[in-house]
Design a protein around this motif. Structure first.
Motif, mmCIF file in Angstrom:
data_model
loop_
_atom_site.group_PDB
_atom_site.id
_atom_site.type_symbol
_atom_site.label_atom_id
_atom_site.label_comp_id
_atom_site.label_asym_id
_atom_site.label_seq_id
_atom_site.Cartn_x
_atom_site.Cartn_y
_atom_site.Cartn_z
ATOM 1 N N ALA A 120 0.753 -1.119 0.100
ATOM 2 C CA ALA A 120 0.052 0.009 0.069
ATOM 3 C C ALA A 120 1.107 1.240 -0.034
ATOM 4 O O ALA A 120 1.904 1.156 0.722
ATOM 5 C CB ALA A 120 -0.892 0.094 1.137
ATOM 6 N N ARG A 121 0.585 2.063 -0.837
ATOM 7 C CA ARG A 121 1.417 3.539 -0.813
ATOM 8 C C ARG A 121 0.415 4.541 -0.343
ATOM 9 O O ARG A 121 -0.631 4.684 -0.917
ATOM 10 C CB ARG A 121 1.871 3.897 -2.244
ATOM 11 N N GLY A 122 0.616 5.292 0.765
ATOM 12 C CA GLY A 122 -0.130 6.228 1.296
ATOM 13 C C GLY A 122 0.308 7.595 0.190
ATOM 14 O O GLY A 122 -0.009 7.637 -0.745
ATOM 15 N N GLY A 164 3.658 8.157 0.025
ATOM 16 C CA GLY A 164 4.927 8.027 -0.204
ATOM 17 C C GLY A 164 5.928 9.015 0.453
ATOM 18 O O GLY A 164 7.154 9.256 0.029
ATOM 19 N N HIS A 165 5.728 9.191 1.800
ATOM 20 C CA HIS A 165 6.564 10.099 2.599
ATOM 21 C C HIS A 165 7.285 9.497 3.412
ATOM 22 O O HIS A 165 8.002 9.905 4.573
ATOM 23 C CB HIS A 165 5.656 11.081 3.475
ATOM 24 N N SER A 166 7.462 8.117 3.188
ATOM 25 C CA SER A 166 8.669 7.359 3.884
ATOM 26 C C SER A 166 10.095 7.775 3.684
ATOM 27 O O SER A 166 10.238 8.349 2.607
ATOM 28 C CB SER A 166 8.423 5.974 3.661
ATOM 29 N N PHE A 183 -0.138 -6.261 8.556
ATOM 30 C CA PHE A 183 -1.024 -7.329 8.765
ATOM 31 C C PHE A 183 -2.366 -7.087 7.810
ATOM 32 O O PHE A 183 -3.168 -8.109 7.705
ATOM 33 C CB PHE A 183 -1.328 -7.220 10.332
ATOM 34 N N GLY A 184 -2.241 -5.889 7.327
ATOM 35 C CA GLY A 184 -3.558 -5.437 6.690
ATOM 36 C C GLY A 184 -3.352 -4.081 5.950
ATOM 37 O O GLY A 184 -2.476 -3.373 6.436
ATOM 38 N N ILE A 185 -4.288 -3.974 5.011
ATOM 39 C CA ILE A 185 -4.459 -2.468 4.382
ATOM 40 C C ILE A 185 -5.402 -1.827 4.956
ATOM 41 O O ILE A 185 -6.658 -2.283 4.731
ATOM 42 C CB ILE A 185 -4.470 -2.538 2.773
ATOM 43 N N ILE A 186 -5.342 -0.668 5.560
ATOM 44 C CA ILE A 186 -6.414 0.127 6.152
ATOM 45 C C ILE A 186 -6.997 0.715 5.018
ATOM 46 O O ILE A 186 -6.671 1.617 4.472
ATOM 47 C CB ILE A 186 -5.656 1.181 7.316
ATOM 48 N N THR A 187 -8.518 0.534 4.828
ATOM 49 C CA THR A 187 -9.215 1.106 3.990
ATOM 50 C C THR A 187 -10.105 2.274 4.383
ATOM 51 O O THR A 187 -10.825 2.925 3.673
ATOM 52 C CB THR A 187 -10.081 -0.019 3.029
#
Ligand code: FAD
Length: 518
Positions: free
Chosen positions: A84-86, A88-90, A219-223
């Motif tokens: 998952a890319r939010g 991209g501020h990593s 563990f999962g992608i927060i939708t």
């Protein structure tokens, strides 16, 4: 579907493009499966600018169903991973997937927004917003403000997604009171690594709920997330006061973060800076308005090479007479031991205060600093060792600054839920956030990223040698041994959660904790 997935994995991009077009027929998406080199190149970059890994394709989901379809397609292949890319501020490629799928969560970021205004204080009376995992916090703030409400806990910069910060913790100057953002969410919708879409909370599917919060996307992608809100104030009295002595700075900061509500500020942060006129690292970084001047003659002659600034905020309403605000502020500041005359104040609108880093972003973009590499380092350091940290790191390795803010401010452990996956230092009720936010021009105008990364490594080595109780925040490690050290006593729980919710290790490969099983 299996046939589709096989073709998806093995066909050449050109053939797949012919079949898929923009409707993403392979995964049967409602949204888009983007095979373009431009999309892959964008997904192979992040704010850190230190690492790059190209995905095979980018999914632009229309909602949770598309996210689940992407995970299920990956599960049917022998090796595909999903990141998952939010926004991209990593810093270290955490939202990348080498040869896998990147799910651009912002595509569905505006998809869901609902505010519920509670009936009053007490049970069932809370205000909350249900927002998409890919929503940006600045958008959430703006939409909540139209109801006179606002989230309770923030990050300093709001150009980050809800799912991205909840996967880490999400901290700022409100965390001492409300805890991190992970303490201010009551329900999540999550697509697990098994491709199931589940709703979870403290009472339903609670293991998944706590696993995902601070779970580094494992563990999962927060939708979707249900976020607690509070009535929004109109204004913030923004204050900075300066200390020459680290002991006094920490004494005052710790006293402020442990006082009862109503007897302290609403926002408490701090930073270290260099005792010089250096425009980037020194005195000029302290005043809040152009007309204010830092007068170094106020400092005693024995002040050291590093100074400290407490940054405070008090909420108020436009209708409050200024004298009332002055009197509350006067009372609170009257207890503090900062250097007389080195005090700066400014009144700003609440939204302007929360969006203050966006102004810095505009300036940094104009000078090229925003797009340069950012070898940032973030740590949590136990209060028990913060004086030693100051001695060996701020006054030692970093005595000339880092070319940007060096944040240092305390937080209170009891505001953090130990059932989440977030890792904190082992000892003490109070611990400090340290954020070394380097903004330097790209090499050769500035130091090379390699040089800055090696300074970060030197800081960590020094912390270890001096037995400083710390944990990396927004951690990045390359080997499982290092991850085991990071999680310490929580490693076993983390591994069990992985086996339960993402047994094939499909999710968030950029964190480099687990390898994909076939
Ligand atoms: P990304 O970088 O896109 O993703 C981060 C990780 O989360 C990846 O592993 C990704 O796979 C995973 N992920 C993304 N979306 C989801 C989702 N929906 N579900 C599950 N996993 C997901 N942090 C603070 O706590 N406080 C601050 O004040 C603060 N200020 C910052 C200021 C700037 C300018 C920057 C660049 C960063 C700052 N951060 C701060 C750090 C920030 O919180 C993290 O880097 C965060 O991960 C970035 O969010 P993002 O949406 O860009 O996530």
């Amino acid at each position: 579907m299996i046939a589709y997935a096989e073709r998806f994995v093995h066909e050449s991009d050109a053939e797949a493009r012919q079949d898929d077009g923009v409707s993403g027929l392979d995964l049967q998406l409602q949204g888009i499966l983007d095979w373009s080199p431009a999309a892959a190149a964008a997904a192979a970059r992040d704010f850190g600018g230190l690492r790059s890994a190209k995905p095979r394709a980018v999914v632009r989901p229309s909602g949770a169903d598309d996210v689940a379809r992407s995970v299920r397609a990956a599960l049917r292949s022998p090796s595909l991973t999903v990141a998952a890319r939010g926004n991209g501020h990593s810093i270290n490629g955490q939202a990348m997937s080498d040869g896998g799928l990147v799910v651009d969560m912002r595509a569905a970021g505006a998809g869901h927004f609902q505010v519920v205004v509670g009936a009053g204080a007490g049970a069932g009376g809370a205000h909350y917003a249900v927002v998409a995992g890919g929503a940006l916090w600045d958008d959430v703030l703006e939409r909540c403000l139209s109801y006179g409400l606002a989230p309770r806990s923030y990050t300093d910069y709001l150009g980050l997604t809800v799912g991205g910060t909840l996967s880490n913790a999400g901290v700022s100057g409100q965390a001492f009171r409300h805890g991190p953002q992970t303490s201010n969410v009551t329900e999540l919708e999550v697509v697990t690594g098994q491709g199931e879409t589940l709703t979870c909370s403290r009472s339903d599917n609670s293991e998944l709920f706590f696993a995902v919060l601070g779970g580094l996307g494992q563990f999962g992608i927060i939708t979707k997330a249900k976020i607690l809100l509070q009535p929004a104030p109109d204004m913030v009295r923004w204050i900075r006061v300066v200390y020459a002595d680290f002991g006094e700075f920490t004494r005052d900061a710790e006293s402020l973060v442990t006082r009862p509500d109503g007897d302290t500020f609403d926002y408490i942060e701090g930073f270290a800076f260099v005792n010089s006129d250096d425009p980037v690292n020194g005195w000029p970084t302290v005043p809040l308005e152009p007309g204010q001047r830092f007068d170094p003659s106020r400092l005693s002659p024995d002040a050291g090479s590093v100074l400290y600034c407490l940054e405070l905020g008090l909420h108020h309403q436009r209708s409050n007479p200024p004298s009332d605000v002055d009197s509350v502020v006067g009372k609170l500041l009257g207890r503090l031991g900062f250097v007389e005359g080195l005090e700066f104040r400014r009144d700003v609108g609440y939204a302007d205060f929360l969006l203050r880093v966006q102004n810095a972003e505009r300036d940094a973009k104009a000078t090229g600093l925003w797009d340069a590499p950012h070898p940032w380092l973030n740590l949590f350091v136990s209060r028990n060792d913060i004086a030693e940290f100051d001695r060996v790191v701020f006054k030692g390795i970093l005595k000339d600054g880092v070319g940007g803010p060096m944040l240092v401010y305390p937080m209170v452990r009891s505001r953090w839920d130990k059932r989440t996956s977030v890792v904190l230092p082992e000892s003490g009720e109070i611990f400090y956030l340290i954020a070394l936010l380097r903004y330097t021009l790209p090499y050769p105008e500035g130091p090379s990223a390699k040089q800055l990364v090696s300074q970060n490594l030197e800081i960590l080595k020094t912390c270890k040698e001096n037995r400083i109780d710390y944990k990396l925040y927004l951690p990045y490690y390359q080997s499982q041994e290092e991850w085991k050290w990071h999680f310490g006593k929580q490693w076993g729980r983390f591994v069990e959660r992985k086996a339960r919710f993402d047994p094939m290790a499909v999710l968030a490969p950029g964190q480099k904790i687990f390898s994909r099983s076939s």
